[in-house]
Design an enzyme around this catalytic site. Sequence first.
Site, mmCIF file in Angstrom:
data_model
loop_
_atom_site.group_PDB
_atom_site.id
_atom_site.type_symbol
_atom_site.label_atom_id
_atom_site.label_comp_id
_atom_site.label_asym_id
_atom_site.label_seq_id
_atom_site.Cartn_x
_atom_site.Cartn_y
_atom_site.Cartn_z
ATOM 1 N N THR A 27 0.847 -1.198 0.000
ATOM 2 C CA THR A 27 0.000 0.000 0.000
ATOM 3 C C THR A 27 0.881 1.245 0.000
ATOM 4 O O THR A 27 1.730 1.393 0.872
ATOM 5 C CB THR A 27 -0.924 -0.032 1.226
ATOM 6 O OG1 THR A 27 -1.888 -1.065 1.036
ATOM 7 C CG2 THR A 27 -1.666 1.286 1.406
ATOM 8 N N HIS A 177 -7.346 -11.040 -1.967
ATOM 9 C CA HIS A 177 -6.784 -10.689 -0.656
ATOM 10 C C HIS A 177 -7.721 -11.206 0.428
ATOM 11 O O HIS A 177 -8.770 -10.620 0.687
ATOM 12 C CB HIS A 177 -6.656 -9.168 -0.582
ATOM 13 C CG HIS A 177 -5.881 -8.658 0.598
ATOM 14 N ND1 HIS A 177 -5.578 -9.431 1.688
ATOM 15 C CD2 HIS A 177 -5.336 -7.438 0.850
ATOM 16 C CE1 HIS A 177 -4.886 -8.705 2.559
ATOM 17 N NE2 HIS A 177 -4.730 -7.495 2.062
ATOM 18 N N ASN A 180 -4.981 -10.405 6.580
ATOM 19 C CA ASN A 180 -4.704 -9.148 7.292
ATOM 20 C C ASN A 180 -5.926 -8.443 7.862
ATOM 21 O O ASN A 180 -5.948 -7.217 7.996
ATOM 22 C CB ASN A 180 -3.904 -8.193 6.392
ATOM 23 C CG ASN A 180 -2.549 -8.785 6.031
ATOM 24 O OD1 ASN A 180 -2.093 -9.690 6.697
ATOM 25 N ND2 ASN A 180 -1.932 -8.295 4.974
ATOM 26 N N TYR A 182 -8.961 -7.956 6.726
ATOM 27 C CA TYR A 182 -9.919 -7.274 5.847
ATOM 28 C C TYR A 182 -11.140 -8.180 5.606
ATOM 29 O O TYR A 182 -11.282 -9.216 6.245
ATOM 30 C CB TYR A 182 -9.209 -6.813 4.565
ATOM 31 C CG TYR A 182 -8.123 -5.795 4.889
ATOM 32 C CD1 TYR A 182 -8.471 -4.537 5.403
ATOM 33 C CD2 TYR A 182 -6.775 -6.099 4.775
ATOM 34 C CE1 TYR A 182 -7.499 -3.612 5.763
ATOM 35 C CE2 TYR A 182 -5.792 -5.177 5.135
ATOM 36 C CZ TYR A 182 -6.163 -3.936 5.631
ATOM 37 O OH TYR A 182 -5.212 -3.019 6.010
ATOM 38 N N ASN A 237 -5.076 -5.535 12.488
ATOM 39 C CA ASN A 237 -6.458 -5.068 12.355
ATOM 40 C C ASN A 237 -7.406 -5.767 13.327
ATOM 41 O O ASN A 237 -8.590 -5.950 13.049
ATOM 42 C CB ASN A 237 -6.966 -5.219 10.912
ATOM 43 C CG ASN A 237 -6.437 -4.120 10.002
ATOM 44 O OD1 ASN A 237 -6.298 -2.973 10.430
ATOM 45 N ND2 ASN A 237 -6.140 -4.471 8.762
#
Length: 366
Positions: A27, A177, A180, A182, A237
């Site tokens: 990112t 993805h 992590n 998400y 996260n």
Amino acid sequence: MAQAKLFSPFKLGDIEIGNRVIMAPLTRNRARRGDDAPYEIHATYYGQRATAGAIITEATQISPQGKGYDDTPGIYSQTQIDGWKKVTDAVHGKGGKIILQLWHVGRISHPDLQPDGADPVAPSAIAANAQTFVNGGFVDTPTPRALSAEDIANVVEDYRTAAENAQAAGFDGVEVHAANGYLIDQFLRDGANMRGDAYGGSVENRVRFLKEVLDAVTGVWGAGRVGVRLSPFNGFNDISDSDPEATFAHVVDVLNGYGLAYLHMVEGQLATPQSDDERTSVAKLRARFEGAYLANNSYDRETAINTVDAGDADAVAFGRPYIANPDLKERLELSAPLNEPDPATFYGGTEKGYTDYPFLDRSQAA
Ligand code: PHB
């Protein structure tokens, strides 16, 4: 000594790669303000890194709702497709391969980033004790709205459209993805998914959303050009699971049913070397997976060469070293010194710390 396998060709499913040094998704928050499209500087940045066996792009939102940070790029509008086409042309023009990472952040967002200022969405209305970056500063992530079954079907359609858009933009494949903390990871793990319907409860139910996404995306690309990224032992996260070994053993069994291009594993905590326990647990999952295995997390030249030579990974994805070394593959091959990345320019900005890291001066190489 024989050449290290790290520098030899391989096939990630149907994607032929010239070497096994892979650029990990990073990112960088430099998409154009207003339309979240990549543009010329992205073509320069990725083009500079085209000698990687393959590049996996920065996480790219499949829809406006999938966005969780300032200035991350999307793949849902024609302008974004056109911007990404510049990127894929630059990489292909130098003989490289490039895979788009498809992203939906779920609850890791903020109303200021969402269409109509809506709350972010998630499997359940449970806030993450996490932060995101909005309007130039860090803010806490709020309590999300739980997706209805109909909403879930719409998100799956967004993945399908994004996969089609990635084809139109000229990518060599896509990576789903699922790591992590998400959206997909939020469905997989029981710390974030407390649904009582067909998408929650048992691990078979929690993996259903990932399966629907994979059905949609492999329907567009064919499984041999679709990879998946997982991070079973990562708490980033605020994601958690009561039994990650069992959860992800089942996830891997499901992935085995698809014949995917590869499994990309964040092997420990994000950006942290593995603990011994994580090493043991990851080894079990890796052995369980039947396709190509892409290892990631804090590898260096020596550990990458040894891991691939030992057959413990088919390829290795490098993150931070690729920020600072556009010619990382050549530097690793020559055992040349590496440039150090500057954390102050990781996120946001323009060319500085993005496209201005120097290439190796071959006249000085030993
Ligand atoms: C981030 O923007 O901090 C980020 C994005 C995607 C990841 C991990 C971190 O997988």
